[in-house]
Scaffold this motif. Structure first.
Motif, mmCIF file in Angstrom:
data_model
loop_
_atom_site.group_PDB
_atom_site.id
_atom_site.type_symbol
_atom_site.label_atom_id
_atom_site.label_comp_id
_atom_site.label_asym_id
_atom_site.label_seq_id
_atom_site.Cartn_x
_atom_site.Cartn_y
_atom_site.Cartn_z
ATOM 1 N N LEU A 136 103.346 -41.125 5.904
ATOM 2 C CA LEU A 136 104.285 -40.065 5.253
ATOM 3 C C LEU A 136 105.106 -41.088 4.167
ATOM 4 N N ASP A 137 105.259 -42.237 4.058
ATOM 5 C CA ASP A 137 105.635 -42.914 2.836
ATOM 6 C C ASP A 137 104.887 -42.766 1.472
ATOM 7 N N GLN A 138 103.689 -42.678 1.864
ATOM 8 C CA GLN A 138 102.484 -42.479 0.655
ATOM 9 C C GLN A 138 102.509 -40.975 0.306
ATOM 10 N N ALA A 139 102.623 -40.250 1.255
ATOM 11 C CA ALA A 139 102.744 -38.584 0.770
ATOM 12 C C ALA A 139 103.869 -38.405 0.265
ATOM 13 N N ALA A 140 105.093 -38.644 0.670
ATOM 14 C CA ALA A 140 106.187 -38.566 -0.309
ATOM 15 C C ALA A 140 106.299 -39.232 -1.305
ATOM 16 N N ALA A 141 105.757 -40.226 -1.451
ATOM 17 C CA ALA A 141 105.693 -40.714 -3.044
ATOM 18 C C ALA A 141 104.845 -39.965 -4.040
ATOM 19 N N THR A 142 103.721 -39.072 -3.455
ATOM 20 C CA THR A 142 103.238 -38.441 -4.017
ATOM 21 C C THR A 142 103.487 -36.852 -4.249
ATOM 22 N N TRP A 143 103.883 -36.368 -3.268
ATOM 23 C CA TRP A 143 104.335 -34.958 -3.055
ATOM 24 C C TRP A 143 105.835 -34.797 -3.443
ATOM 25 N N ARG A 144 106.684 -35.704 -3.281
ATOM 26 C CA ARG A 144 108.325 -35.659 -3.886
ATOM 27 C C ARG A 144 108.451 -36.923 -4.612
ATOM 28 N N ALA A 145 107.528 -36.953 -5.733
ATOM 29 C CA ALA A 145 107.583 -38.120 -6.483
ATOM 30 C C ALA A 145 108.988 -38.483 -7.443
ATOM 31 N N VAL A 146 109.524 -37.328 -7.928
ATOM 32 C CA VAL A 146 110.791 -37.447 -8.645
ATOM 33 C C VAL A 146 111.874 -37.919 -7.528
ATOM 34 N N GLU A 147 111.902 -37.050 -6.469
ATOM 35 C CA GLU A 147 112.830 -37.683 -5.551
ATOM 36 C C GLU A 147 112.623 -39.039 -4.813
ATOM 37 N N PHE A 148 111.403 -39.304 -4.690
ATOM 38 C CA PHE A 148 111.010 -40.670 -4.049
ATOM 39 C C PHE A 148 111.258 -41.503 -5.095
ATOM 40 N N GLN A 149 111.300 -41.426 -6.729
ATOM 41 C CA GLN A 149 111.436 -42.700 -7.315
ATOM 42 C C GLN A 149 113.005 -42.695 -7.613
ATOM 43 N N SER A 150 113.760 -41.604 -7.712
ATOM 44 C CA SER A 150 115.040 -41.657 -7.869
ATOM 45 C C SER A 150 115.988 -42.400 -6.664
ATOM 46 N N SER A 151 115.547 -42.374 -5.620
ATOM 47 C CA SER A 151 115.854 -42.632 -4.412
ATOM 48 C C SER A 151 115.740 -44.388 -4.332
#
Length: 154
Positions: A136-151
């Protein structure tokens, strides 16, 4: 200890309960089949008894069943084996989390991952939660890239 819903009306405790029941319903579907209505009816009594978020539970069950092929295909790029080879509990947790990450942008990705880890710890194998977390860490980094990067910046 009594808890209160957040300002947006969402009760995180009731949502967690809904996810736990959702995991059990998806697991039952994976093992025995059935349709969303029968699964929801099967778990509705327990939902009411446990004071879970029934609407959210129903959304998870209906969403995973409706989109399971899409979810499996999306997850496959992050797995080290086929979806069918993933442990049943881990597979159910991953499908629910994938549904939330892809179809419920109102739920922060960290909440999705934490809930998936917690339910896997509760129902899965001893180290299943670490596998779920990594996928899920990998998936979130891809699917929710903007949210992931801002966090990651904060």
């Amino acid at each position: 200890m009594k808890h209160a819903p957040r300002r947006d009306g969402i009760d995180p405790v009731r949502r967690s309960r809904a996810r736990r029941r959702g995991l059990q319903a998806i697991y039952a579907w994976q093992v025995s089949g059935g349709d969303a209505n029968s699964l929801i009816a099967q778990f509705a009594h327990e939902q009411a008894h446990e004071v879970a978020d029934l609407e959210y539970f129903e959304d998870l069950v209906r969403g995973v069943l409706r989109h399971h092929r899409e979810l499996d295909a999306a997850l496959s790029g992050f797995l080290d084996r086929t979806v069918e080879e993933v442990d049943q509990i881990e597979r159910a947790a991953l499908r629910i989390a994938a549904y939330e990450l892809l179809h419920r942008p109102d739920v922060p990705y960290r909440v999705v991952i934490n809930e998936a880890i917690d339910t896997t710890k509760r129902f899965g194998s001893e180290h299943g939660h670490t596998y779920v977390n990594g996928v899920l860490d990998q998936a979130a980094a891809t699917w929710r890239a903007v949210e992931f990067q801002s966090s990651k910046k904060s």
